[in-house]
Each structure stands twice: as structure tokens, then as C-alpha cells.
Design a protein around this motif. Structure first.
Motif, PDB file in Angstrom:
ATOM      1  N   PHE A 225       0.833  -1.211   0.000  1.00 27.30           N
ATOM      2  CA  PHE A 225       0.000   0.000   0.000  1.00 27.30           C
ATOM      3  C   PHE A 225       0.868   1.262   0.000  1.00 27.30           C
ATOM      4  O   PHE A 225       0.631   2.200  -0.782  1.00 27.30           O
ATOM      5  CB  PHE A 225      -0.917  -0.013   1.227  1.00 27.30           C
ATOM      6  N   LEU A 226       1.891   1.285   0.842  1.00 28.06           N
ATOM      7  CA  LEU A 226       2.727   2.479   0.954  1.00 28.06           C
ATOM      8  C   LEU A 226       3.453   2.784  -0.350  1.00 28.06           C
ATOM      9  O   LEU A 226       3.458   3.933  -0.823  1.00 28.06           O
ATOM     10  CB  LEU A 226       3.746   2.295   2.088  1.00 28.06           C
ATOM     11  N   VAL A 227       4.072   1.774  -0.941  1.00 27.45           N
ATOM     12  CA  VAL A 227       4.861   2.038  -2.155  1.00 27.45           C
ATOM     13  C   VAL A 227       3.950   2.334  -3.343  1.00 27.45           C
ATOM     14  O   VAL A 227       4.283   3.184  -4.195  1.00 27.45           O
ATOM     15  CB  VAL A 227       5.806   0.863  -2.463  1.00 27.45           C
ATOM     16  N   THR A 228       2.796   1.674  -3.416  1.00 30.36           N
ATOM     17  CA  THR A 228       1.901   1.920  -4.543  1.00 30.36           C
ATOM     18  C   THR A 228       1.329   3.336  -4.486  1.00 30.36           C
ATOM     19  O   THR A 228       1.337   4.066  -5.490  1.00 30.36           O
ATOM     20  CB  THR A 228       0.758   0.893  -4.553  1.00 30.36           C
ATOM     21  N   VAL A 229       0.853   3.741  -3.321  1.00 26.50           N
ATOM     22  CA  VAL A 229       0.311   5.096  -3.177  1.00 26.50           C
ATOM     23  C   VAL A 229       1.404   6.133  -3.431  1.00 26.50           C
ATOM     24  O   VAL A 229       1.188   7.138  -4.130  1.00 26.50           O
ATOM     25  CB  VAL A 229      -0.315   5.283  -1.783  1.00 26.50           C
ATOM     26  N   GLY A 230       2.592   5.897  -2.872  1.00 26.07           N
ATOM     27  CA  GLY A 230       3.686   6.833  -3.075  1.00 26.07           C
ATOM     28  C   GLY A 230       4.054   6.984  -4.539  1.00 26.07           C
ATOM     29  O   GLY A 230       4.233   8.109  -5.040  1.00 26.07           O
ATOM     30  N   LEU A 231       4.148   5.872  -5.255  1.00 25.42           N
ATOM     31  CA  LEU A 231       4.484   5.933  -6.675  1.00 25.42           C
ATOM     32  C   LEU A 231       3.369   6.584  -7.493  1.00 25.42           C
ATOM     33  O   LEU A 231       3.643   7.320  -8.444  1.00 25.42           O
ATOM     34  CB  LEU A 231       4.775   4.527  -7.197  1.00 25.42           C
ATOM     35  N   LEU A 257       3.290  15.898  -4.386  1.00 24.46           N
ATOM     36  CA  LEU A 257       4.699  15.515  -4.436  1.00 24.46           C
ATOM     37  C   LEU A 257       5.237  15.240  -3.038  1.00 24.46           C
ATOM     38  O   LEU A 257       5.917  14.225  -2.802  1.00 24.46           O
ATOM     39  CB  LEU A 257       5.521  16.617  -5.101  1.00 24.46           C
ATOM     40  N   ILE A 258       4.914  16.104  -2.099  1.00 24.05           N
ATOM     41  CA  ILE A 258       5.365  15.896  -0.717  1.00 24.05           C
ATOM     42  C   ILE A 258       4.765  14.623  -0.140  1.00 24.05           C
ATOM     43  O   ILE A 258       5.450  13.812   0.499  1.00 24.05           O
ATOM     44  CB  ILE A 258       4.989  17.123   0.147  1.00 24.05           C
ATOM     45  N   ILE A 259       3.473  14.403  -0.375  1.00 28.61           N
ATOM     46  CA  ILE A 259       2.816  13.202   0.147  1.00 28.61           C
ATOM     47  C   ILE A 259       3.417  11.948  -0.481  1.00 28.61           C
ATOM     48  O   ILE A 259       3.668  10.943   0.207  1.00 28.61           O
ATOM     49  CB  ILE A 259       1.297  13.264  -0.118  1.00 28.61           C
TER      50      ILE A 259
END
Length: 531
Positions: A225-231, A257-259
Motif C-alpha cells: 500500500f505504501l509504495v503503490t500510493v507513493g508511486l 509531491l510531498i505526500i
């Protein structure tokens, strides 16, 4: 945990191809995976060639149509890690067949779409199919062909699918768009048929999935979840930052971008915590989605190869995008005439992969990668100094020839290197990491190169210049592509010295059979030394 550059666990891979698989089946297996690579590239690279036709048919401004490419790349790039991990755990054949069927159905949907909103949504969903089958392909080939000349040939052939896919999407797509009754819809019908052909080939030729060798098969869903949302946020910002109302200063662009960066930082911290927790006797946490120690393998050269892949795709796709716009928007050429000017890329790309196949077991990795990135940089340089009055053969033709060298050399040799330093149960995940960085690199390159382009184009418009962007704007974007490639070349020369060939030398393998300790040889290869 071993020292950086060594295998974490498990014995070295066998050194010979499965003797029970007939040669003809091995060839067809490679061709099936290569066809999937052709499909993936054709689904992305070829679409922009008929933007003007789609815009006119659906009454959409052409600048908004970039989302037809961005939406696909966004979903594809952001799910590669998760789907690569799922392929390693639950079956690469399942992911391959499911992904190709899914993509084919959505290609049909795009062909029947009656408005731009439907087309945008379907293109965004399509990327999930590519994210499923591309990492699976790399894992399938790595499993089917242990380190040998057969593996080198298989990976080089798979890499050759990219230029063929580019030709299929660009040249054939342009012809279908210009000469068929369905115009741009015909290309989607063609890609749907190609998708279903891939699925049939996968069902018939890919071997049944073997259970994962990992003792703990839980999935790190929080990390996913973290990497997918971040990307998603980062790639969206890179794709849309220059198109927002106030450009990169737009509030929501800065906020996203910050998020996005924050989510990726949290993902890295969470992966570090999970990897450290695995050695605890009372650990109840799942294994990490991606071991951070993977990046330190081969004395950190795994990370260097990934960074080079990121920047190389920034350079190559930047060159391709602005060269295409130069022909269509500045010189006002038709889609077919533009496509013809890129035709040498296909031939050069095939030649590059044949070259890699022949020399990858003898030529040091640093020579392959640095020479390829240098030549791709030359393509950007030629367009950065181009003269519109000069004939195509002076700038356009040599640029098209050398542009693909970096992409093909880096992809073929880079994926071989990644497969060599990763464990059998990590192959699809590692391929997903490599593909993720190429996808993000594409968005990054276009975003950065758009800044000087827009700056010069805006200055020209405010000064009462000619209609449309001036030549200097296109040249500025190409200087950016040149800079990316030169930085890649510098990284390769500085950090990849001493790696040696990433293909397996048959003469050394004969020596192995005579008593050389294969474990020692494998560790030396992972450390990037010559045997």
C-alpha cells in the motif's frame, strides 16, 4: 545475512538448461515472452503517433491526450513491485495469462469507446495488465534458463521485443490510422488480438508453476500500500506538473509531491524494520515486500544498475517524445511520414540485441552499458543541434540509429545482471524493481525536459514570436536528454569497473565441471569480480 554482494540463502542455480525440455519448446517459450514485451511496448510507445486523429474524432485538445500514455504508465509502473512479488509467490504463469487476457479485453473496450473519459479510464486500468505479465516474464525466463548462453540469448531476445513493439505500435499503428475505416480504433483491435495470442501461447508453452521455496508466503500488504500510493502520487506529479494551471508552483502539485515522497520514505523505513525483524525468534511479521539488502548486492552495483536504468529511460524516452513532436508539430508531418522516420530504430534495436546476445558472455558490463548510454546521448545531441533545412540523413537518420543502443544494451545486460544477483524466489520481484524504475524514469525525463521547453516557448509567445514553440525549445529539451545519457555513462565508468561479463562463459563452465567450487564462483560473480 552474508556480506554485501553475496547470496542471502540457498544454493547456486544449476548451470545447465533443463535437459527434459525440447529445444523447440524452449524457443517457443522465449518467443511467447518476447511477444508479451512487444505487446507492452506497442501499447505505450505507439499511441502518441495518432493523438491528432483521436483529438479530432473525440473533440479533445491534443495536450490533454498525453494522459492516454500517462495513465497506462502510471498504473503499470506503480503496481510492478506488488505484482512481481505475487508472481514469485503464487505463480508466474497465472500472472502472465491473467494479465494478457485482462489487457486484451480492455484493448477491445478502448476500440469501442465513444468518449474521452471512457478512454482515459480504460487506459488507466490497462496498465495493471502489463504490471502483471512483464515481471512474470522475467521470472519465467530466469527460472527456465539457469546461467548459460541460453539464458543470455533468451534475455536478449526478450529485450528485442521492445523495438519490435515500438515499430508495431508506431509504423503499423500509423498505417491503420490513416488507411482504415476505423482509423485509430483499428490499432486497439490489433493490440487486443495480440493480447489474446500471448495468452494462448502462455497457456500452451509456459510450464506449470512450482510452489515458492520461501517458508513464509505472507504478503506485506502494508508495504504494498505504501509504495503503490507513493508511486502513484510521484508519477502523477511528474506527468502533470508542467500541465497544471501554475505549473510546478500549483498547490496540489506540490502537496501531492510531498505526500508521495513521504509515502515512499515510510515504505523504505517499513521494509528496513521488517527485514531486521525476520531474525527475531518471536517474529510474527511478514517478510518485506522488497529486501533493502538487495540493493547492496554485488558491492552496491545492483543499485547502480537500477539508477542507470532509471536515467537511461529518462534520456531515451525524452529524445523519442520531443523528436516525434518536432516532426509532427514543428515540421507538420503526417503520422505516417513521422513513423517512417523512426523506422530505423526498429532495425537498429534488433541489431543491438543480436550484438548483446553474441558478446554478453565475453564483454565486460561496463563496456556494454557505457557505450550504449554514450550512443543514446549522441541521439539527443544530434537533435539539440539539428538544422531544419538539412536533409533527414544528416541528423534524423543517424539519431534514430544510435538512440536505441542505450535502452537495448542496458535492458538486456541489466536484466541479466539482476537475475544473476537475485535468488530464484526473487526473480519476478527484481524484474518488477527494474521495470518500475524505467517507468518512473520515463515520467521523470519528460517532466524535467518540459521545464526548459516551456520556458523558451513561453518567452517566445510573450515576445510576439511565431505561432507554436520555436526550434530553440525543442533543442533545449534534447539537451536535457543528452545530459541524462552522459550522467549514465559517467556512473557506469566509475562504478561498474571490474564487474566482467554478465553472461556465462562456456569455457569457464567447462572448468567448473573439472572441479572448480561453484559456490565460490557464484559468490565472485555476485561481487562483480572476474573468475
Amino acid at each position: 545475512m552474508g556480506s554485501p554482494g553475496e547470496l542471502d540463502d540457498g544454493p547456486p542455480s544449476p548451470t545447465t538448461e533443463d535437459p527434459q525440455r525440447p529445444t523447440w519448446k524452449s524457443v517457443l517459450l522465449v518467443l511467447t515472452c518476447t511477444l508479451a514485451m512487444i505487446l507492452n511496448t506497442a501499447s505505450t510507445a505507439g499511441l502518441s503517433i495518432f493523438f491528432p486523429v483521436i483529438g479530432a474524432d473525440l473533440s479533445v485538445p491534443e495536450e490533454l491526450l498525453q494522459w492516454l500514455v500517462s495513465a497506462f504508465s502510471l498504473s503499470s509502473g506503480c503496481f510492478l513491485l506488488l505484482f512481481g512479488r505475487l508472481a514469485d509467490l503464487y505463480g508466474r504463469k497465472k500472472m502472465y495469462v491473467g494479465g494478457t487476457i485482462y489487457l486484451g479485453i480492455l484493448h477491445l473496450g478502448c476500440g469501442f469507446a465513444q468518449n474521452i473519459t471512457t478512454l482515459f479510464v480504460l487506459r488507466g486500468l490497462q496498465g495493471l495488465g502489463a504490471a502483471a505479465f512483464i515481471p512474470a516474464c522475467l521470472g519465467i525466463l530466469a527460472h527456465a534458463f539457469p546461467p548459460s548462453r541460453a539464458r543470455s540469448a533468451a534475455f536478449a531476445t526478450f529485450s528485442a521485443g521492445a523495438p519490435v513493439g515500438g515499430a508495431l505500435g508506431t509504423q503499423i499503428g500509423a498505417v491503420l490510422t490513416q488507411y482504415t475505416k476505423s482509423t485509430w480504433r483499428s490499432s486497439f483491435y490489433l493490440l487486443a488480438g495480440l493480447s489474446f495470442l500471448c495468452a494462448i501461447g502462455g497457456l500452451l508453452l509456459i510450464e506449470a508453476d512450482h510452489p515458492s521455496t520461501e517458508p513464509d508466503k505472507r504478503v506485506d500488504w502494508l508495504g504494498a500500500f505504501l509504495v503503490t500510493v507513493g508511486l502513484v502520487f510521484v508519477v502523477f506529479v511528474l506527468s502533470q506538473g508542467s500541465l497544471a494551471s501554475n505549473g510546478w508552483k500549483t498547490g496540489y502539485i506540490l502537496a501531492l509531491l510531498i505526500i508521495g515522497v513521504l509515502f515512499i520514505a515510510l515504505f523504505i523505513a517499513w521494509q528496513y524494520h521488517l527485514e531486521k525483524s525476520q531474525s527475531a525468534p518471536d517474529n510474527r511479521r511478514p517478510p518485506p515486500l522488497m529486501k533493502l539488502s538487495m540493493w547492496t548486492r554485488a558491492k552496491g552495483r545492483f543499485a547502480v544498475v537500477q539508477v542507470i536504468a532509471f536515467l537511461q529511460w529518462s534520456s531515451f524516452l525524452t529524445w523519442y517524445f520531443w523528436a516525434q513532436l518536432y516532426y509532427e508539430s514543428y515540421l507538420h508531418m503526417s503520422p505516417v511520414h513521422t513513423a517512417i522516420r523512426f523506422l530505423p530504430m526498429t532495425i537498429a534495436g534488433l541489431a543491438c540485441n543480436v550484438f548483446v546476445m553474441l558478446v554478453v558472455n565475453r564483454m565486460p558490463l561496463v563496456v556494454l552499458i557505457s557505450s550504449g548510454t554514450l550512443l543514446t546521448g549522441l541521439a539527443g545531441l544530434l537533435f539539440a543541434i539539428i538544422q531544419p533545412s538539412a536533409p533527414y540523413w544528416a541528423y534524423g537518420f543517424p539519431s534514430a540509429i544510435v538512440s536505441v543502443c542505450g535502452a537495448d544494451f542496458v535492458f538486456a545486460s541489466g536484466t541479466l545482471f539482476v537475475a544473476k544477483v537475485c535468488l530464484p524466489h526473487e526473480q519476478s520481484l527484481a524484474g518488477g524493481v527494474f521495470q518500475t524504475l524505467t517507468q518512473v524514469g520515463t515520467a521523470f525525463g519528460l517532466a524535467i525536459s518540459t521545464i526548459p521547453f516551456d520556458s523558451i516557448a513561453s518567452a517566445s509567445a510573450s515576445g510576439g514570436g511565431q505561432d507554436g514553440a520555436p526550434l530553440e525549445a525543442y533543442k533545449a529539451a534534447q539537451w536535457t536528454a543528452f545530459g541524462f545519457a552522459m550522467f549514465c555513462t559517467l556512473l557506469a565508468i566509475v562504478f561498474l569497473r571490474g564487474v566482467g561479463p554478465v553472461g556465462t562463459d562456456e569455457r569457464r563452465r567447462e572448468g567448473d565441471r573439472e572441479g572448480v567450487d561453484e559456490t565460490v564462483v557464484a559468490k565472485k560473480e555476485l561481487e562483480g569480480t572476474t573468475s
